[in-house]
Design a protein around this motif. Structure first.
Motif, PDB file in Angstrom:
ATOM      1  N   TRP A   1       6.057 -13.002   3.169  1.00  0.00           N
ATOM      2  CA  TRP A   1       7.048 -13.259   2.123  1.00  0.00           C
ATOM      3  C   TRP A   1       8.174 -14.159   2.636  1.00  0.00           C
ATOM      4  O   TRP A   1       8.596 -14.065   3.791  1.00  0.00           O
ATOM      5  N   GLN A   2       8.644 -15.000   1.729  1.00  0.00           N
ATOM      6  CA  GLN A   2       9.815 -15.833   2.012  1.00  0.00           C
ATOM      7  C   GLN A   2      10.818 -15.677   0.881  1.00  0.00           C
ATOM      8  O   GLN A   2      10.432 -15.658  -0.298  1.00  0.00           O
ATOM      9  N   ASP A   3      12.091 -15.556   1.236  1.00  0.00           N
ATOM     10  CA  ASP A   3      13.120 -15.425   0.209  1.00  0.00           C
ATOM     11  C   ASP A   3      13.142 -16.654  -0.688  1.00  0.00           C
ATOM     12  O   ASP A   3      13.174 -17.798  -0.197  1.00  0.00           O
ATOM     13  N   PHE A   4      13.106 -16.421  -1.964  1.00  0.00           N
ATOM     14  CA  PHE A   4      13.224 -17.494  -2.959  1.00  0.00           C
ATOM     15  C   PHE A   4      14.607 -17.415  -3.616  1.00  0.00           C
ATOM     16  O   PHE A   4      15.295 -18.415  -3.766  1.00  0.00           O
ATOM     17  N   ILE A   5      15.002 -16.196  -4.011  1.00  0.00           N
ATOM     18  CA  ILE A   5      16.388 -15.925  -4.410  1.00  0.00           C
ATOM     19  C   ILE A   5      16.827 -14.744  -3.565  1.00  0.00           C
ATOM     20  O   ILE A   5      16.312 -13.630  -3.710  1.00  0.00           O
ATOM     21  N   ALA A   6      17.749 -14.970  -2.667  1.00  0.00           N
ATOM     22  CA  ALA A   6      18.154 -13.938  -1.723  1.00  0.00           C
ATOM     23  C   ALA A   6      18.971 -12.842  -2.412  1.00  0.00           C
ATOM     24  O   ALA A   6      19.579 -13.048  -3.468  1.00  0.00           O
ATOM     25  N   GLN A   7      18.975 -11.686  -1.774  1.00  0.00           N
ATOM     26  CA  GLN A   7      19.803 -10.582  -2.259  1.00  0.00           C
ATOM     27  C   GLN A   7      21.283 -10.952  -2.172  1.00  0.00           C
ATOM     28  O   GLN A   7      21.711 -11.663  -1.259  1.00  0.00           O
ATOM     29  N   THR A   8      22.084 -10.448  -3.126  1.00  0.00           N
ATOM     30  CA  THR A   8      23.539 -10.621  -3.090  1.00  0.00           C
ATOM     31  C   THR A   8      24.188  -9.236  -3.173  1.00  0.00           C
ATOM     32  O   THR A   8      23.516  -8.210  -3.130  1.00  0.00           O
ATOM     33  N   ASP A   9      25.489  -9.215  -3.346  1.00  0.00           N
ATOM     34  CA  ASP A   9      26.222  -7.953  -3.473  1.00  0.00           C
ATOM     35  C   ASP A   9      26.036  -7.309  -4.840  1.00  0.00           C
ATOM     36  O   ASP A   9      26.460  -6.171  -5.053  1.00  0.00           O
ATOM     37  N   ASN A  10      25.413  -8.041  -5.788  1.00  0.00           N
ATOM     38  CA  ASN A  10      25.250  -7.539  -7.148  1.00  0.00           C
ATOM     39  C   ASN A  10      23.769  -7.420  -7.504  1.00  0.00           C
ATOM     40  O   ASN A  10      22.939  -8.196  -7.031  1.00  0.00           O
TER      41      ASN A  10
ATOM     42  N   LEU B   1       2.992 -17.262  -5.772  1.00  0.00           N
ATOM     43  CA  LEU B   1       3.484 -16.148  -6.579  1.00  0.00           C
ATOM     44  C   LEU B   1       4.969 -15.956  -6.350  1.00  0.00           C
ATOM     45  O   LEU B   1       5.466 -16.092  -5.221  1.00  0.00           O
ATOM     46  N   LEU B   2       5.674 -15.618  -7.423  1.00  0.00           N
ATOM     47  CA  LEU B   2       7.066 -15.190  -7.321  1.00  0.00           C
ATOM     48  C   LEU B   2       7.118 -13.713  -7.693  1.00  0.00           C
ATOM     49  O   LEU B   2       6.684 -13.326  -8.785  1.00  0.00           O
ATOM     50  N   LEU B   3       7.611 -12.894  -6.787  1.00  0.00           N
ATOM     51  CA  LEU B   3       7.709 -11.462  -7.003  1.00  0.00           C
ATOM     52  C   LEU B   3       9.164 -11.023  -6.932  1.00  0.00           C
ATOM     53  O   LEU B   3       9.922 -11.505  -6.084  1.00  0.00           O
ATOM     54  N   VAL B   4       9.544 -10.088  -7.803  1.00  0.00           N
ATOM     55  CA  VAL B   4      10.867  -9.468  -7.758  1.00  0.00           C
ATOM     56  C   VAL B   4      10.714  -8.140  -7.037  1.00  0.00           C
ATOM     57  O   VAL B   4       9.833  -7.336  -7.375  1.00  0.00           O
TER      58      VAL B   4
ATOM     59  N   ASP C   1       0.813  -1.215   0.000  1.00  0.00           N
ATOM     60  CA  ASP C   1       0.000   0.000   0.000  1.00  0.00           C
ATOM     61  C   ASP C   1       0.848   1.268   0.000  1.00  0.00           C
ATOM     62  O   ASP C   1       0.358   2.358   0.279  1.00  0.00           O
ATOM     63  N   ASN C   2       2.144   1.139  -0.305  1.00  0.00           N
ATOM     64  CA  ASN C   2       3.031   2.303  -0.339  1.00  0.00           C
ATOM     65  C   ASN C   2       3.988   2.163  -1.518  1.00  0.00           C
ATOM     66  O   ASN C   2       4.049   1.116  -2.175  1.00  0.00           O
ATOM     67  N   THR C   3       4.718   3.235  -1.786  1.00  0.00           N
ATOM     68  CA  THR C   3       5.642   3.245  -2.929  1.00  0.00           C
ATOM     69  C   THR C   3       7.095   3.240  -2.475  1.00  0.00           C
ATOM     70  O   THR C   3       7.976   3.823  -3.105  1.00  0.00           O
ATOM     71  N   ASP C   4       7.363   2.557  -1.385  1.00  0.00           N
ATOM     72  CA  ASP C   4       8.723   2.512  -0.842  1.00  0.00           C
ATOM     73  C   ASP C   4       9.629   1.531  -1.569  1.00  0.00           C
ATOM     74  O   ASP C   4      10.823   1.464  -1.285  1.00  0.00           O
ATOM     75  N   SER C   5       9.063   0.749  -2.475  1.00  0.00           N
ATOM     76  CA  SER C   5       9.878  -0.256  -3.176  1.00  0.00           C
ATOM     77  C   SER C   5       9.379  -0.410  -4.604  1.00  0.00           C
ATOM     78  O   SER C   5       8.287   0.040  -4.959  1.00  0.00           O
ATOM     79  N   ASP C   6      10.191  -1.089  -5.409  1.00  0.00           N
ATOM     80  CA  ASP C   6       9.796  -1.503  -6.758  1.00  0.00           C
ATOM     81  C   ASP C   6       9.556  -3.006  -6.715  1.00  0.00           C
ATOM     82  O   ASP C   6      10.491  -3.782  -6.464  1.00  0.00           O
ATOM     83  N   THR C   7       8.326  -3.418  -6.997  1.00  0.00           N
ATOM     84  CA  THR C   7       7.970  -4.834  -6.885  1.00  0.00           C
ATOM     85  C   THR C   7       7.101  -5.229  -8.063  1.00  0.00           C
ATOM     86  O   THR C   7       6.144  -4.516  -8.409  1.00  0.00           O
ATOM     87  N   HIS C   8       7.414  -6.355  -8.703  1.00  0.00           N
ATOM     88  CA  HIS C   8       6.603  -6.809  -9.834  1.00  0.00           C
ATOM     89  C   HIS C   8       6.561  -8.332  -9.899  1.00  0.00           C
ATOM     90  O   HIS C   8       7.374  -9.022  -9.261  1.00  0.00           O
ATOM     91  N   LEU C   9       5.614  -8.835 -10.661  1.00  0.00           N
ATOM     92  CA  LEU C   9       5.417 -10.274 -10.822  1.00  0.00           C
ATOM     93  C   LEU C   9       6.517 -10.886 -11.683  1.00  0.00           C
ATOM     94  O   LEU C   9       6.895 -10.337 -12.717  1.00  0.00           O
TER      95      LEU C   9
ATOM     96  N   ASP D   1      13.522  -4.014   1.313  1.00  0.00           N
ATOM     97  CA  ASP D   1      14.521  -4.574   2.234  1.00  0.00           C
ATOM     98  C   ASP D   1      15.636  -5.297   1.490  1.00  0.00           C
ATOM     99  O   ASP D   1      16.294  -6.191   2.046  1.00  0.00           O
ATOM    100  N   ALA D   2      15.838  -4.932   0.226  1.00  0.00           N
ATOM    101  CA  ALA D   2      16.871  -5.582  -0.593  1.00  0.00           C
ATOM    102  C   ALA D   2      17.243  -4.633  -1.734  1.00  0.00           C
ATOM    103  O   ALA D   2      16.737  -4.769  -2.848  1.00  0.00           O
ATOM    104  N   PRO D   3      18.103  -3.639  -1.482  1.00  0.00           N
ATOM    105  CA  PRO D   3      18.411  -2.634  -2.509  1.00  0.00           C
ATOM    106  C   PRO D   3      18.985  -3.195  -3.797  1.00  0.00           C
ATOM    107  O   PRO D   3      18.891  -2.547  -4.843  1.00  0.00           O
ATOM    108  N   ASN D   4      19.542  -4.410  -3.759  1.00  0.00           N
ATOM    109  CA  ASN D   4      20.053  -5.042  -4.981  1.00  0.00           C
ATOM    110  C   ASN D   4      19.067  -6.043  -5.575  1.00  0.00           C
ATOM    111  O   ASN D   4      19.403  -6.765  -6.509  1.00  0.00           O
ATOM    112  N   LYS D   5      17.880  -6.100  -5.026  1.00  0.00           N
ATOM    113  CA  LYS D   5      16.758  -6.935  -5.467  1.00  0.00           C
ATOM    114  C   LYS D   5      16.891  -8.400  -5.008  1.00  0.00           C
ATOM    115  O   LYS D   5      17.986  -8.943  -4.889  1.00  0.00           O
ATOM    116  N   ARG D   6      15.740  -8.987  -4.793  1.00  0.00           N
ATOM    117  CA  ARG D   6      15.612 -10.400  -4.447  1.00  0.00           C
ATOM    118  C   ARG D   6      14.312 -10.900  -5.047  1.00  0.00           C
ATOM    119  O   ARG D   6      13.464 -10.117  -5.504  1.00  0.00           O
TER     120      ARG D   6
END
Length: 724
Positions: free
Chosen positions: A355-364, A329-332, A313-321, A336-341
Motif C-alpha cells: 500500500w501507498q498513501d494516496f490521501i494521508a491521514q490528518t487530525d480530522n 485500486l483506491l481503498l479507504v 485476512d483479519n478484522t483489525d480495520s475497516d477497509t473498503h473500495l 494504521d490510520a484511526p482517522n482514515k486515509r
C-alpha cells in the motif's frame, strides 16, 4: 447496522399503580385500558398484570432472574394480548393529553411541503425523489433534459397503508435495468424486483429473503446480493448468524443462484457484501463478524474462474473500495490510520505491504467520494463539514466554499459528469441542494427548501463541556433567539454514542415543532461515535461503555449549570443504541431528568446477542458469555437488570415497533414490565408499540406525525407546559 437508500430524507400525578402479580395465567387479569380522571393534572393508571416467571440463568456462578422471558416469544398469543393491553393503557393516557391534537396539526403543517432530493444520472435519464407534502413515501421521478418529469416508481402504491417502502435502488452500469428492494412493515428482510427501465416490465423473478444487502451489478448479466438462510421459528427474532454472498443471473431462478462467498466454517461471517468496480473488472468482497472491522478479498472478473485473493485476512480495520483505474485500486481504510486515509495499490499485489498513501491521514476524520473525474475529501472538524476537491492523483484543487457551519453531503456521480450535487443543512437550516461545477468549483443554489420554518428566528451554537474523567465533549445547542436562561426551558437532550456513528447537524421538521414551543434541542457528540475517529469510538465500547453514559450525564449537568434548563424541564431521547443510552442514564441518574424517551432500544445486555444479527454488535458491547469480567460489567448498566424497587424514575414513554427485527421489541417489552412492576413514584411508565412497523426506516409520514405528537405531547404534559 444500516442500509443506504437514495431518498429525501419522533406533570401528571399518577395514582393506584398496580404491580405485576405472580398469576398462573401469564395475562390474568388484564386491564384493557387505564381509567383517567377529567382533571388534566391527575390520572389513575392500572397497568396490565404481567406474569412473572421463574426463569433463571447462570453466569459464572451468578444466578440472574429473567421473569419476563416469555415476552421474547413474539409468536405467542400471550405476548400479543400483552401488547394489546399495554397499547390500550398508553393510548388511554395519551388521549387525555390536551396538547396532542394541537401538536399533530402543527406537525402536519410543518411536514406538508414539497421535498425533493438531489438528482442523479443513470443512463439517459436523470432521476430524483419527490414527496408532494404528506405522501407516506417519496416518489421516484425521471426526465430527459428539460422535458417534463414523469413518475418512475411510486412506493405509495406498494401497500394501502404506506407501510411497504422502497428500501434500496441499484441501476445496471448502462442504466437500462434497475433492481429495487422493498421492505414490508419496516422489516429488514427485503424482496428484490428487477425491471427494464423503458418498459417497466420485470426481467427476472422477484428475489426473497434478502437482508443487510446492497445490489451490485455485473454488466447486464445479473447482480450480487447478500442474505442469510431463512431462520427456523420466528422470522422476527430468530438468530441469523451466517451471511452469504450470491450472484443472481437474470435468466435463472433464485434457487439456482451461485453461492460466491459464505456457507463454510472458514467463511462464517455475520456481514458479507460484494461490490463490482465501475469497469466490471474486479469484485471486492467484505466479510465481518461484527459491525466494526472487516476482512477483504478480491476476484478478477476478467479471467474465468479466477480465485479469490486475500487483501486483508483479519478484522483489525475497516477497509473498503473507493475507485479503480485499471489495475490501480483506491481503498479507504483506518488501518494504521484511526482517522482514515486513502491508499493506492496494484490489484495484482493488493496486500498491505504494497500500500501507498494516496490521501494521508490528518487530525480530522475523513470521508471520501468521487464524481466528475475528481475526488472529494470531506473532513469532520468537531462534527462540522469541511470539503476539499482533489484531482485524480490526490492533489488539492480547491476547498469547496460551503454556505455556513453545518453538514454537507453528496459530492458523487459518474466519472463523466461535469455537474455534481450536494446538500447543506444544520439543526436550524432546512436542507438546501447546491449544484457544483467540477471544472470551476463554483456552487449555485439548485433547490431551496420549502420548509415552513423561520430559520432566522433561531440560533445554533457549539459548546464544549467536560465529562466525568476530564474528556472534552462537543455539543450543539439550538433554540429561539433571545432565550431567557432561567432554568425553565423545556429541553430535549438527544444522543447516540456508539457503532462509530457520527451525529452531524441536520434539520428535522419534527424537531422544528419542538423548537417552536420554546424548546431547547441539544445534541452532544458522545464517545462511542465516530466524530473523532477509531480512538473516540473505542473509548465508548465494551469495558469503557460507561464513558458514553458519563458523557451524556455531563451534558445534562452542563445544560442545568448554564441555566438552559433544570431537572423539572429536561427530557432525554435516543433510539436503538441511543435507546440503551437513555435506559441506562435514566436508571443511573433518575434525579436529573423529568422525562425519558427510549426508542427501539437495546435494553437487555445479557441476551441481545441471541436475537437476529445481534451477535454482530459484540465489538461495541461484548457479551455476557465472554468472561466473568465482561458479565459483571454488563450487569452494572444493563437496563432490564438494573430497575430498582422504590425509585421514582422519570416519566417514561418507551417506543418500539412490533415488526422490529433489528432490535427485537422484547427488549422494550421486558424493560416496560420491570418499570411498571418496581417504580413506586407518581410518574407514568408507558410503552407505545407501533403495529406493522420496524426499526424506523421507511416509516410512513402518517405514522411519523402520530408518533411525534405523542412523544412531544407526553413530554410537555409531564413538564406541566401548555402547547402554544
Amino acid at each position: 447496522m444500516k442500509i443506504t437508500l437514495i431518498a429525501v430524507g419522533i406533570s401528571a400525578i399518577l395514582m393506584g399503580c398496580t404491580n405485576a402479580s405472580n398469576s398462573s395465567n401469564p395475562l390474568s387479569p388484564i386491564s384493557e385500558a387505564a381509567t383517567a380522571s377529567t382533571q388534566l393534572q391527575r390520572m389513575n393508571i392500572s397497568y396490565p398484570q404481567t406474569f412473572k416467571g421463574d426463569v433463571k440463568d447462570n453466569y459464572f456462578g451468578t444466578q440472574v432472574a429473567d421473569p419476563y422471558r416469555w415476552l421474547e416469544d413474539d409468536m405467542s398469543s400471550e405476548t400479543g394480548q400483552w401488547v394489546k393491553a399495554e397499547n390500550a393503557v398508553t393510548q388511554a393516557y395519551l388521549a387525555q393529553v390536551p396538547s396532542r391534537d394541537k401538536l399533530k396539526e402543527r406537525l402536519k403543517v410543518l411536514l406538508d411541503y414539497e421535498k425533493v432530493s438531489a438528482p442523479f444520472k443513470e443512463g439517459k435519464y436523470t432521476y430524483f425523489f419527490k414527496n408532494d407534502g404528506l405522501q407516506n413515501q417519496a416518489v421516484l421521478y425521471r426526465q430527459i433534459g428539460d422535458e417534463e418529469a414523469q413518475v418512475f416508481l411510486d412506493p405509495n402504491t406498494f401497500s394501502d397503508d404506506g407501510t411497504t417502502s422502497l428500501a434500496g435502488l441499484d441501476f445496471s452500469k448502462d442504466g437500462s435495468l434497475v433492481t429495487y428492494m422493498i421492505s414490508e412493515g419496516g422489516s429488514d428482510w427485503r424482496k428484490a424486483i428487477t425491471i427494464n427501465v423503458e418498459t417497466k416490465q420485470t426481467v427476472s423473478e422477484t428475489l426473497k429473503d434478502i437482508k443487510f444487502s446492497g445490489i451490485s451489478w455485473l454488466g447486464n448479466q445479473g447482480f450480487y446480493y447478500s442474505s442469510y438462510d431463512k431462520p427456523q421459528g420466528s422470522e422476527l427474532s430468530a438468530k441469523t448468524d451466517q451471511h452469504k454472498l450470491y450472484f443472481h443471473r437474470l435468466d435463472h431462478k433464485q434457487t439456482e443462484d451461485t453461492l460466491v462467498f459464505g456457507g463454510t466454517d472458514e467463511q462464517k461471517n455475520r456481514y458479507v457484501s460484494g461490490e463490482v468496480t465501475e469497469d466490471n473488472q474486479y469484485l471486492l468482497i467484505s466479510a465481518a463478524v461484527s459491525t466494526s472491522g472487516n476482512k477483504l478479498y478480491l476476484q478478477d472478473l476478467s479471467k474465468p474462474d479466477s480465485p479469490l485473493v486475500t487483501i486483508l485476512d483479519n478484522t483489525d480495520s475497516d477497509t473498503h473500495l473507493l475507485d479503480n483505474e485499471g489495475s490501480k485500486l483506491l481503498l479507504v481504510t483506518n488501518l494504521d490510520a484511526p482517522n482514515k486515509r486513502v491508499i493506492s495499490v496494484d490489484a495484482r499485489h493488493p496486500q498491505p505491504k504494497n500500500w501507498q498513501d494516496f490521501i494521508a491521514q490528518t487530525d480530522n476524520v475523513l470521508d471520501v467520494s468521487t464524481g466528475g473525474g475528481v475526488i472529494f475529501a470531506s473532513y469532520m472538524v468537531d462534527a462540522i463539514s469541511n470539503v476539499k476537491q482533489l484531482d485524480k492523483n490526490g492533489k488539492l484543487i480547491r476547498e469547496v466554499s460551503l454556505p455556513g457551519v453545518g453538514t454537507a453531503s453528496g459530492f458523487d456521480g459518474k466519472k463523466d459528469q461535469q455537474t455534481l450535487y450536494y446538500s447543506f443543512t444544520n439543526y436550524k437550516t432546512p436542507s438546501t441542494i447546491f449544484s457544483l461545477d467540477v471544472q470551476s468549483g463554483k456552487s449555485s443554489v439548485y433547490l431551496e427548501s420549502k420548509a415552513k420554518f423561520d430559520s432566522d428566528a433561531y440560533e445554533s451554537k457549539q459548546v464544549f463541556y467536560t465529562s466525568k474523567d476530564g474528556t472534552k465533549v462537543p455539543m450543539i445547542i439550538t433554540h429561539k433567539k433571545g432565550l431567557k436562561l432561567d432554568g425553565s426551558n423545556p429541553t430535549m437532550l438527544y444522543g447516540y454514542g456508539g457503532f462509530n456513528i457520527s451525529l452531524q447537524p441536520a434539520f428535522s421538521s419534527t424537531n422544528a415543532a419542538w423548537l417552536e414551543q420554546g424548546g431547547v434541542y441539544a445534541v452532544p457528540n458522545l464517545r462511542g461515535g465516530g466524530e473523532y475517529g477509531k480512538a473516540w469510538h473505542d473509548a465508548g465500547t465494551k469495558l469503557q461503555k460507561q464513558n458514553v453514559f458519563d458523557d451524556f450525564i455531563a451534558a445534562a449537568e452542563y445544560l442545568i449549570a448554564k441555566n438552559y434548563t433544570s431537572p423539572d424541564y429536561l427530557a432525554i431521547r435516543g433510539g436503538s443504541n441511543g435507546g440503551l443510552l437513555v435506559g441506562a442514564t435514566m436508571l443511573q441518574r433518575p434525579d436529573l431528568f423529568k422525562v425519558a424517551l427510549p426508542a427501539v432500544g437495546v435494553l437487555d445486555m445479557l441476551r441481545y446477542h441471541t436475537f437476529t444479527a445481534g451477535a454482530g454488535w459484540a465489538y461495541d458491547y461484548g457479551t455476557a458469555q465472554d468472561s466473568k469480567k465482561m458479565f459483571d460489567y454488563l450487569m452494572t448498566y444493563s437496563p432490564v437488570q438494573n430497575v430498582r424497587e422504590g425509585v421514582n424514575y422519570p416519566a417514561t414513554l418507551i417506543t418500539t415497533g412490533d415488526h422490529d427485527d433489528r432490535v427485537v421489541p422484547a427488549h422494550s417489552f421486558k424493560f416496560a414490565a420491570e418499570l411498571q412492576a418496581k417504580n413506586t413514584g407518581p410518574n407514568p411508565m408507558l410503552i407505545r408499540i407501533e403495529t406493522n412497523a420496524g426499526h424506523g426506516a421507511g416509516t410512513p409520514i402518517s405514522k411519523t406525525i402520530d408518533q411525534y405528537a405523542d412523544i412531544f405531547g407526553f413530554t410537555l404534559f409531564n413538564m406541566g407546559i401548555k402547547v402554544k
